[in-house]
Design an enzyme around this catalytic site. Structure first.
Site, PDB file in Angstrom:
ATOM      1  N   SER A   1       0.838  -1.199   0.000  1.00 21.31           N
ATOM      2  CA  SER A   1       0.000   0.000   0.000  1.00 21.31           C
ATOM      3  C   SER A   1       0.867   1.240   0.000  1.00 21.31           C
ATOM      4  O   SER A   1       1.960   1.254   0.595  1.00 21.31           O
ATOM      5  CB  SER A   1      -0.855  -0.017   1.266  1.00 21.31           C
TER       6      SER A   1
ATOM      7  N   TYR B   1      -1.384  -0.917  10.772  1.00 22.72           N
ATOM      8  CA  TYR B   1      -1.695  -1.531   9.476  1.00 22.72           C
ATOM      9  C   TYR B   1      -0.570  -1.253   8.470  1.00 22.72           C
ATOM     10  O   TYR B   1      -0.053  -2.152   7.812  1.00 22.72           O
ATOM     11  CB  TYR B   1      -3.034  -0.990   8.931  1.00 22.72           C
TER      12      TYR B   1
ATOM     13  N   LYS C   1       2.403  -3.751   6.447  1.00 16.78           N
ATOM     14  CA  LYS C   1       2.757  -3.777   5.017  1.00 16.78           C
ATOM     15  C   LYS C   1       4.268  -3.566   4.853  1.00 16.78           C
ATOM     16  O   LYS C   1       4.925  -4.237   4.058  1.00 16.78           O
ATOM     17  CB  LYS C   1       1.987  -2.700   4.244  1.00 16.78           C
TER      18      LYS C   1
END
Ligand code: NAD
Ligand code: UFG
Length: 338
Positions: free
Chosen positions: A124, A148, A152
């Site tokens: 992302s 989050y 990644k």
């Protein structure tokens, strides 16, 4: 080619699956359905007029993965599975690290046991964090601002080390900007649980009458109209990038991070206008305070994708809004209605 797709029942997974089937790939979906519905897979089968295997399982379960890899013997993996809500990741960081990071480690381990050396991973743009300059190119410093985003970032680093240690391995880390839109058929699309966190699903639920008005999170940013600017990418273009990345892994080894965006930005109010035009409905909104953790602008440098993958986005925000509206108006309750 035999491709195992983790998280294939989800929003981006289902759209990618459709293109893989249309290109005659032999596909197996591995998903625990924690954030998706088997109905999406049923519809993909109908749209593609093709069948594929579905295995319910969790990527943290190496035993189950081992069994599935043994039976299906995939040549490549597209790895979508994971949790993706920024707010929730602040509340349940360990759950995010377990599912996203530990789950990815199990997957990489099992891939190696079965000599499966090619992976395309859903990363992302959130790995970049606050912009030191724009557009973000792939050399921009990585400073994710929430758990989050850090999952990644950690997975990217783990895959990079995995590929460095196993010389035949080939990995592409696709850094998605803001995926929106739906398949042109209106049969599959994004179906968030509860009140959407993201702009376009929220707008479309206002337009269809499920929500009263949009809350615009800040109109005092340093942008054209003061509202946040993002690089929205049509999910069909994004799906196509995965097919290009899979091809790339056939002829390259090592690990490359590649942005997937359009290089063009739209503000919140520009998206509202585009959606009103596409739907013929009005989207009432109220300007409110900024949302914690939001950046003013996010834009992708797209040259690397074009150079390495021969991939470029083709669709614009009108296509994104039209296809979202097709999906939302035909399925006001998402997959829950039939
Ligand atoms: P999604 O939630 O719709 O799809 C994820 C799928 O993975 C779901 O079908 C879910 O049931 C499955 N899954 C989750 N945890 C699992 C586990 N432990 N084992 C097996 N299956 C599991 O999300 P999406 O929007 O399609 O995103 C796909 C990937 O792309 C995710 O990794 C996400 O972090 C990443 N991504 C998404 C966006 C976005 O805005 N949608 C942006 C950047 C990156
Ligand atoms: N916005 C609103 N109102 C809403 C929702 C969003 O005004 O109800 C605004 C946001 O402030 C932002 C823009 O719309 O300016 C886009 O917001 P999204 O939540 O749709 O997207 P973000 O760029 O904030 O976040 C997305 C994904 C994250 C990912 C990040 C970077 O949701 O998971 O892109 O890739 F980390």
């Amino acid at each position: 080619m035999r491709i195992l797709v983790t998280g294939g029942a989800g929003y981006i997974g289902s759209h990618t699956l459709l293109q893989l089937l249309r290109e005659q790939h032999d596909v197996l979906v591995f998903d625990n359905f924690s954030n998706s519905s088997p109905e999406a897979l049923k519809r993909v089968k109908q749209l593609a007029n093709a069948d594929f295997e579905i295995c319910e399982g969790d990527i943290q379960d190496a035993g189950r993965l081992d069994q599935v890899f043994g039976d299906f013997n995939p040549e490549a993996v597209i790895h979508f599975a994971g949790l993706k809500a920024v707010g929730e990741s602040n509340e349940k960081p360990l759950e995010y690290y377990a599912q996203n990071v530990a789950g990815s480690i199990e997957l990489l381990k099992v891939m190696q046991w079965h000599n499966c050396r090619r992976i395309v991973f859903s990363s992302s743009a959130t790995v970049y964090g606050d912009a030191k300059y724009l557009p973000y190119d792939e050399h921009h410093p990585l400073q994710p601002a929430n758990p989050y985003g850090r999952t990644k970032y950690f997975i990217e680093e783990i895959i990079r080390d995995w590929a460095a240690s196993w010389k035949v391995a080939s990995a592409v880390l696709l850094r998605y900007f803001n995926p929106v839109g739906a398949d042109a058929s209106g049969r599959i699309g994004e179906d968030p649980n509860g009140i959407p966190n993201n702009l376009v699903p929220y707008i479309s639920q206002v337009a269809v009458g499920r929500l009263k008005h949009l809350n615009v999170f800040g109109a005092d940013y340093d942008t054209r109209d003061g509202t946040g600017e993002r690089d929205y990418i049509h999910v069909e273009d994004l799906a196509r990038a995965h097919l290009a990345a899979i091809d790339f892994t056939a002829t390259h080894t090592g690990c490359d991070a590649i942005n997937v965006g359009t290089g063009r930005g739209a503000t919140v109010l520009e998206m509202v206008n585009a959606f009103e035009k596409a739907s013929g409905r009005s989207v009432p909104y109220q300007i409110g305070p900024r949302r914690d953790g939001d950046v003013a602008r996010s834009l992708a440098a797209v040259e690397k994708a074009e150079h390495l993958l021969g991939w470029k986005a083709k669709l614009d925000i009108d296509d994104m809004c039209r296809s979202t509206w097709n999906w939302q108006s035909a399925n006001p309750e998402g997959y829950r209605q039939d």
